[in-house]
Design an enzyme around this catalytic site. Structure first.
Site, PDB file in Angstrom:
ATOM      1  N   PRO A 127     -19.232 -59.012  21.980  1.00  0.00           N
ATOM      2  CA  PRO A 127     -20.653 -58.867  22.322  1.00  0.00           C
ATOM      3  C   PRO A 127     -20.964 -58.046  23.577  1.00  0.00           C
ATOM      4  O   PRO A 127     -21.485 -58.558  24.567  1.00  0.00           O
ATOM      5  CB  PRO A 127     -21.103 -60.315  22.476  1.00  0.00           C
ATOM      6  CG  PRO A 127     -19.887 -61.033  22.959  1.00  0.00           C
ATOM      7  CD  PRO A 127     -18.743 -60.366  22.244  1.00  0.00           C
ATOM      8  N   CYS A 128     -20.717 -56.768  23.503  1.00  0.00           N
ATOM      9  CA  CYS A 128     -21.044 -55.875  24.623  1.00  0.00           C
ATOM     10  C   CYS A 128     -22.550 -55.807  24.851  1.00  0.00           C
ATOM     11  O   CYS A 128     -22.990 -55.450  25.951  1.00  0.00           O
ATOM     12  CB  CYS A 128     -20.445 -54.495  24.402  1.00  0.00           C
ATOM     13  SG  CYS A 128     -20.897 -53.717  22.839  1.00  0.00           S
TER      14      CYS A 128
END
Length: 167
Positions: free
Chosen positions: A128-129
């Site tokens: 989850p950047c």
């Protein structure tokens, strides 16, 4: 190296899932920020990894999945892989700044390097950047575009639905 790939629809546009027989290798948005590596050949098709990725993404977008349980094998430098591993620790519905990530890595001066590694994440959404934001709380660059980042954060409850926090 030859990998299988397939396009899947999503609320943020078509996604290209790329997998070996044993691991998810990449998720590309319809207009990827970085081109495919030249040494990778893609064959259209599905396998168990792609089918499970599709299923878990559907659950995520449907609101019933908060974490992913997929075999991942992103390709990057040792530092990039360290950053990507730390990104997986950001809880659903929360955001960390680039400085937060750098500090948690024990490298508080590496904020820019963390940003660069974050931008090269080959498995967005699952790694989850999108949960990494500016120190001032602003949404910052994202390979899928800022509207996609905003959508993902709103989906997770990290932003009010329809909230516009572009700074």
């Amino acid at each position: 190296m030859t990998l299988l790939s397939t396009h899947v629809p999503s609320p943020v546009g078509p996604l290209l899932l790329v997998a070996s027989e044993t691991h998810l290798r990449a998720i590309w948005f319809s207009t990827p920020r970085h081109p495919l590596p030249r040494d990778i050949a893609l064959n259209e098709g599905e396998n168990d990894v792609i089918r499970e990725t599709r299923s878990q993404l559907d659950e995520y977008f449907g609101g019933s999945r908060r974490t992913f349980d997929l075999p991942l094998r992103p390709v990057g430098t040792a530092f990039q892989c360290e950053v990507w591993s730390m990104l997986e620790k950001i809880p659903y519905g929360e955001t960390w700044s680039y400085g937060d990530v750098a500090r948690r890595l024990g490298r508080p001066q590496a904020v820019r390097a963390v940003g660069a590694a974050n931008g090269r994440n080959p498995i967005p959404i699952v790694v989850p950047c999108h949960r990494v934001i500016g120190a001032d709380g602003s949404l910052t660059g994202f390979g899928g575009g800022l509207p996609t980042k905003q959508f993902l954060l709103a989906l997770e409850g990290a932003l009010p639905a329809g909230g516009d926090l572009f700074a």
